[in-house]
Design a protein around this motif. Structure first.
Motif, mmCIF file in Angstrom:
data_model
loop_
_atom_site.group_PDB
_atom_site.id
_atom_site.type_symbol
_atom_site.label_atom_id
_atom_site.label_comp_id
_atom_site.label_asym_id
_atom_site.label_seq_id
_atom_site.Cartn_x
_atom_site.Cartn_y
_atom_site.Cartn_z
ATOM 1 N N ARG A 5 -28.687 15.624 -46.509
ATOM 2 C CA ARG A 5 -29.882 16.081 -45.801
ATOM 3 C C ARG A 5 -29.761 15.899 -44.297
ATOM 4 O O ARG A 5 -30.308 16.679 -43.539
ATOM 5 N N ARG A 6 -29.073 14.877 -43.850
ATOM 6 C CA ARG A 6 -29.067 14.530 -42.422
ATOM 7 C C ARG A 6 -27.921 15.144 -41.625
ATOM 8 O O ARG A 6 -28.071 15.375 -40.441
ATOM 9 N N LEU A 7 -26.778 15.360 -42.234
ATOM 10 C CA LEU A 7 -25.620 15.879 -41.507
ATOM 11 C C LEU A 7 -25.332 17.314 -41.915
ATOM 12 O O LEU A 7 -25.325 17.631 -43.098
ATOM 13 N N LEU A 13 -17.234 16.082 -43.185
ATOM 14 C CA LEU A 13 -15.827 15.754 -43.394
ATOM 15 C C LEU A 13 -15.260 14.946 -42.222
ATOM 16 O O LEU A 13 -14.642 13.899 -42.449
ATOM 17 N N PRO A 14 -15.472 15.351 -40.970
ATOM 18 C CA PRO A 14 -14.975 14.519 -39.864
ATOM 19 C C PRO A 14 -15.604 13.125 -39.820
ATOM 20 O O PRO A 14 -14.920 12.140 -39.532
ATOM 21 N N VAL A 15 -16.896 13.028 -40.135
ATOM 22 C CA VAL A 15 -17.547 11.715 -40.155
ATOM 23 C C VAL A 15 -16.933 10.856 -41.253
ATOM 24 O O VAL A 15 -16.663 9.666 -41.048
ATOM 25 N N ALA A 41 -16.939 8.742 -49.882
ATOM 26 C CA ALA A 41 -18.144 9.355 -50.452
ATOM 27 C C ALA A 41 -18.700 10.437 -49.535
ATOM 28 O O ALA A 41 -19.107 11.509 -49.999
ATOM 29 N N VAL A 42 -18.725 10.178 -48.236
ATOM 30 C CA VAL A 42 -19.249 11.168 -47.287
ATOM 31 C C VAL A 42 -18.331 12.390 -47.234
ATOM 32 O O VAL A 42 -18.795 13.526 -47.246
#
Length: 62
Positions: A5-7, A13-15, A41-42
């Motif tokens: 929801r936030r990104l 993927l870069p985060v 997970a992200v």
């Protein structure tokens, strides 16, 4: 998962990769080894749709 929801999709993927890289440096005071599973997970939220597109493209090209 709050990350969806936030990104925006292009930044997850870069985060995730940055979190994994920071987790490798987990011996430093601010960073920690907890960042590795969080980064996986992200990053996985962005990688899964890419795999689906790749599989669909591969099935069409056969």
């Amino acid at each position: 998962m709050w990350v969806r929801r936030r990104l925006p999709p292009g930044t997850r993927l870069p985060v995730g990769l940055l979190l994994i890289a920071g987790g490798v440096l987990g011996f430093l005071p601010i960073l920690g080894f907890w960042m590795i599973p969080l980064g996986v997970a992200v990053a996985a939220t962005d990688v899964q749709p890419l795999w689906r597109r790749f599989r669909a493209w591969r099935a069409r090209s056969r």
